[in-house]
Enzyme design. Structure first.
Site, PDB file in Angstrom:
ATOM      1  N   ASP A  38      -8.204   6.010  -1.814  1.00 48.85           N
ATOM      2  CA  ASP A  38      -7.394   5.228  -1.792  1.00 48.85           C
ATOM      3  C   ASP A  38      -6.619   3.900  -3.041  1.00 48.85           C
ATOM      4  OD1 ASP A  38      -6.090   2.394  -0.685  1.00 48.85           O
ATOM      5  OD2 ASP A  38      -7.768   1.820   0.860  1.00 48.85           O
ATOM      6  N   CYS A  72       0.973  -1.441   0.200  1.00 51.97           N
ATOM      7  CA  CYS A  72       0.276   0.161  -0.335  1.00 51.97           C
ATOM      8  C   CYS A  72       1.368   1.474  -0.223  1.00 51.97           C
ATOM      9  CB  CYS A  72      -0.993  -0.073   1.620  1.00 51.97           C
ATOM     10  SG  CYS A  72       0.213  -0.541   2.365  1.00 51.97           S
ATOM     11  N   HIS A  96      -1.756   0.359   7.256  1.00 53.62           N
ATOM     12  CA  HIS A  96      -1.566   1.051   5.817  1.00 53.62           C
ATOM     13  C   HIS A  96      -1.653   2.818   5.561  1.00 53.62           C
ATOM     14  CE1 HIS A  96      -4.638   0.180   2.533  1.00 53.62           C
ATOM     15  NE2 HIS A  96      -5.175   1.165   2.430  1.00 53.62           N
TER      16      HIS A  96
END
Lengths: 651, 324
Positions: A470, A410, A454
């Site tokens: 995201d 991520c 994250h």
């Protein structure tokens, strides 16, 4: 004048008990003291056994001094200091070990036991888990038993008697411990500065993000925090736990600027609030991971410019927060131009291919929302891989990622996305934190682990303020919906301490975690605040210390009184002898049959008389009486008693 | 005369606690609540310091398990006061009448302990003059023998006996004082180098020194001891062999021997008593019938153990009737 303590020669059983107690206390320290200290302790224990059993010569004073000197040097080399928590504990373990070699007098043994008791407390500086507490209870038991053994000169009594007694004493002490734990006035420490290494070994999200940081963290199954929602928990895709916000980019690393230290901007909340309480594990920072977007800051916290919730003091022990968040919000819809330009800054001459591509995309999509969609499609369609082990990236990390490797976790996606947004003229920043969480149905709370770490992006759009985007969700939508395990191939999960695949093992794990959660909540998080709340509910005014002390004294004294009465309750020990008990039962039986034992009649005379009066009772009674006489006046064992019981039934 | 064994108290508290049990007690003594005292030991005080250290550490590190375990140890410590007290409370003691002994030897006091329905661990008994003795007291009575030096003759009070225990953790010291009513009779130490008892029969007994009368049968020879009358030395043998021996004469059976205070004229009182004790023992050893004449007390000649003890007692109490 110091009185000379009497010399003592511990018999083997008591020595073994003492050794077991000392080893039990030091065992958990083996995890963090240097290996040679553990080995030293073990070899000294073995040596002591040899001295005691094989009558080996005990080491002289000189040799002992030599070992002390070498150990001091060793500890200094290992820690570069002799002070502080870790070096202190290592020294304490060494001292305890060496004390084993000079158990000449009673005082030596007492000193050793006291050292052991102190070592118990030091163990809790490293872990306060249930297992540690249980193990230390066992250690206390062993230590108390060896203390009893020391104060009993006779050698014949088995160690079992000591073990039973100390266990009984501990059980009796439990209610007192509980009362003291709850009512003893709590002073919030520290009383003086703690050594620098007092809180070593705890970590979590940092204040900057370079490629690889978060994927490294995601390999850990450690719990970051636990959350109990008032009401139903929000859906998984909305669970963004906001941590440090990074707004400065140097080409490969994102970090916090001075803005993180400034105050909050404006915010409008568009939905109903979500209320929840969070128990945060210590992580040596002051981040409080509130759900996007945190509302008013509770006591002891504040909200910074980036809407990140921060504790006033570094979180070094488990903390509980009662928080409120809004899932739909509008923040900072107006931004000063200067500030807007700040959020567009990228380092020059880095990642040229990405810059070119970004400018090209901008030309094709004039609308900001369309541009964002196009970039998300880019990640979705260009064969990008979501992986825990993307490998190392070089100088132009984003170029390498977007055009060559296309493998990332991520942080790679967030970093690349925020970069291209800035190049395209859309203010952006990275938000790190946690996403998702596992619901524990047994305890009805949510566990968020380090593996849920994250990173995502916020872009600033005119009129809408900061909006969360995201990019990971474009590549691996499962990650957002159902967590890391769903998003990664099984191959990559193999190395992690797998959250078990099988259903019941997983449930067992959740059960254990909910027990741990209760432990954290009721035992470890108990502090002056909880104490006040609890006392207020009991109707005691905790503000008045005198009253609290009065209550404490009253309860402890009345408990002592109860135990005093129990201990001194007259116990009738007659008939304790099982043979005699059976004989008396037999006499009662005979009395019911009409034959009373005369006051001065012995068992044999009684038997004779019964044989005369009731011949049918004769054989079994005679056998019974014979057994009894043998037991009382000769030798006999459990066998005899069993036979007597059988015969008594036949009568 | 002073006590044989002065009960030297150890501390102010013990002195205070002693005062209340000055009166001697007879028979079985039960250690009830009001005569059992309890104080922390040296180790108990050190332990409380350790607990304080642990508490401060727990406060400083805000360590809740540290608190919990400190409180656990604190509770056990507090409770151990009850355990120690209970271990000795209700214990039954009976001091047996001690056997008479000779001065300069050791006297033995047998103390019978009874658990009274409870097993008692590590009960210790001591007087200031004797080492301490430890025992467990179970269902049966248990005997502990204390020995003390008997220094001077007379009828002595027994020393105060301290009965104490530190079981189970050695953090508290619970004790009680016992002042037994029993008396210890100490005979004068028999003189080691006493001259043999030469005079027998009522006639000669008055004239100290005497002579080897022809009526006496020659009994045997023995080595010369300092103080033997010269007239008893076998000079002929000395001339032949060079060793100094004296002749012994045995009295006729049935004829009684009188051991008289005046036979030791000119010596200090205690030496005289010692010599008389020696003579009584010698006479008893040889199975003679003997009597004792003391100023103000006369014991007719007789034989036997009881007679011997009566005579020795008369010596022990001479001029020294213990204050009532």
């Amino acid at each position: 004048m110091k009185r000379k303590s009497p010399a003592i020669d511990l018999p083997p059983g008591k020595l073994l008990l003492l050794l077991a107690a000392i080893l039990a206390v030091t065992l958990p320290h083996a995890a963090h003291i240097p290996v040679w200290v553990t080995l030293l302790l073990i070899s000294i224990s073995a040596w002591k056994l040899l001295i005691s059993f094989a009558r080996l010569r005990a080491p002289g004073r000189l040799l002992r001094m030599l070992i002390v000197a070498c150990s001091l040097v060793g500890v200094f080399l290992a820690y570069r200091t002799l002070l502080g928590r870790d070096a202190g504990v290592a020294l304490l373990v060494i001292m305890t070990g060496l004390k084993l070699l000079e158990l000449d007098t009673r005082r030596d043994v007492v000193v050793l036991i006291y050292l052991g008791i102190f070592l118990i407390i030091t163990n809790f500086l490293y872990s306060q888990s249930i297992l540690m507490a249980a193990w230390m209870l066992v250690s206390v038991w062993l230590l108390m038993a060896s203390m009893i053994a020391l104060n009993h000169a006779r050698k014949a009594v088995t160690l079992r008697a000591y073990a039973r007694q100390s266990l009984g004493h501990m059980l009796l002490a439990l209610p007192f411990t509980l009362v003291l734990f709850v009512l003893f006035p709590r002073i919030e420490g520290p009383l003086w500065n703690l050594p620098r290494d007092a809180h070593g070994g705890i970590s979590g999200l940092g204040d900057s993000m370079a490629p690889g940081n978060i994927s490294r963290l995601a390999r850990s199954d450690r719990v970051a925090f636990r959350v109990t929602f008032d009401g139903p928990p929000p859906p998984g895709r909305l669970l963004y736990w906001r941590g440090p916000v990074l707004d400065r980019f140097d080409g490969s690393r994102w970090s916090q600027s001075y803005l993180a230290r400034t105050g909050k901007q404006q915010s409008d909340y568009l939905s109903r609030e979500v209320r929840y309480s969070m128990i945060l594990e210590p992580h040596n920072r002051n981040w409080v991971f509130a759900l996007d977007m945190p509302g008013p800051a509770p006591a002891g916290t504040r909200i910074n410019f980036h809407h990140q919730l921060l504790a006033i003091r570094t979180i070094r022990k488990r903390q509980r927060y009662h928080l409120r968040s809004w899932l739909r919000y509008r923040i900072d819809p107006d931004m000063h131009d200067q500030l807007r330009h700040y959020f567009l800054r990228v380092p020059a001459y880095r990642n040229p291919r990405s810059v070119a591509l970004a400018l090209d995309m901008r030309r094709r999509h004039a609308d900001d929302s369309a541009l964002i969609r196009a970039w998300l499609d880019f990640f979705r369609n260009r064969n990008f891989h979501y992986t825990l082990s993307p490998g190392r990236y070089g100088y132009d990390a984003i170029d390498e990622f977007l055009f060559e490797r296309r493998r990332g976790f991520c942080e790679h996606y967030a970093s690349a996305f925020a970069f291209v947004m800035r190049v395209s003229g859309i203010p952006s920043r990275i938000v790190t934190g946690y996403q998702g969480g596992e619901m524990n149905r047994i305890g009805n709370y949510m566990i968020v682990r380090q593996s849920d770490a994250h990173a995502w992006v916020e872009v600033w759009l005119q009129g809408r303020g900061w909006v969360r985007v995201d990019p990971t969700s474009a590549v691996a939508p499962q990650r957002i919906e159902s967590g890391l395990e769903a998003a990664l191939p099984a191959r990559e999960l193999a190395g992690r301490p797998a959250r078990s695949r099988s259903h019941w093992l997983r449930n067992l794990g959740l059960l254990w975690d909910s027990i741990n959660n209760g432990w954290n909540e009721w035992v470890l998080a108990f502090n002056s605040q909880t104490q006040e709340d609890l006392l207020a509910r009991l109707g005691i005014d905790p503000m008045r210390d005198a009253e609290l002390l009065l209550w404490l004294t009253a309860i402890v004294l009345s408990l002592l009184g109860v135990i005093f009465v129990i201990l001194h309750w007259p116990r009738h020990r007659q008939g304790c002898d099982p043979a005699k008990k059976l004989y008396l039962a037999c006499c009662r039986k005979l009395a019911r049959k009409g034959i009373e034992r005369r006051p001065a009649e012995g068992p044999l005379a009684l038997c004779e008389r019964v044989c005369h009066l009731r011949p049918e009772l004769g054989p079994s009674l005679c056998a019974f009486i014979n057994h009894y006489v043998r037991l009382r006046y000769g030798k006999g064992g459990q066998d005899e008693i069993r036979k007597m019981k059988r015969l008594l039934q036949q009568l | 005369m002073t006590e044989v064994i002065p009960g030297k108290p150890r501390s102010l508290f013990e002195r205070l606690s002693q005062r209340r049990h000055q009166l001697p007690e007879q028979g079985e003594i039960t250690l009830h609540r009001r005569r059992v005292y309890i104080l922390p030991t040296r180790y108990g005080l050190t332990f409380s310091l350790l607990l304080l250290l642990m508490l401060v550490g727990s406060i400083n590190y805000n360590n809740n398990l540290g608190y919990a375990f400190t409180f656990l140890f604190g509770s056990i410590t507090t409770l151990s006061m009850l355990f120690t007290h209970r271990n000795i409370h209700g214990l039954g003691l009976r001091v047996a009448q001690p056997e008479p002994v000779f001065a300069t030897s050791r006297a033995y006091i047998d103390i019978h302990l009874r658990g009274n329905g409870r097993y008692r661990f590590a009960i210790q008994l001591q007087t200031d003059e004797s080492g301490h003795h430890e025992t467990d007291v179970g269902k049966d009575t248990r005997k502990i023998r204390l020995d003390l030096p008997a220094t001077t003759r007379g009828l002595h009070r027994l020393p105060r006996i301290k009965c104490f225990t530190e079981y189970p953790y050695g953090l508290f010291h619970a004790w009680s004082w016992i002042t037994p009513a029993e008396r210890l009779l100490v005979y004068p130490a028999p003189e080691l180098t006493a001259p043999p008892l030469v005079s027998r029969g009522e006639g000669e007994s008055r004239s100290s020194g005497g002579h080897p009368g022809g009526r006496d049968d020659f009994h045997g020879l023995r080595d010369y001891r300092h103080g033997d009358p010269r007239s008893h030395i076998a000079w002929k043998r000395e001339a032949r062999h060079g060793d100094l021996v004296v002749k012994l004469f045995a009295g006729q059976i049935g004829q009684s021997l009188i051991i008289d205070w005046s036979m030791t004229e000119g010596l200090p009182t205690e030496t005289r008593l010692s010599r008389l004790a020696r003579w009584i023992l010698d006479a008893a050893n040889e199975g003679l019938a003997y009597g004792l004449v003391m100023p103000g007390k006369t014991i007719d000649p007789a034989t036997g153990e009881a007679h011997m003890h009566a005579c020795l007692k008369a010596l022990a109490l001479f001029d020294n009737e213990d204050r009532p």
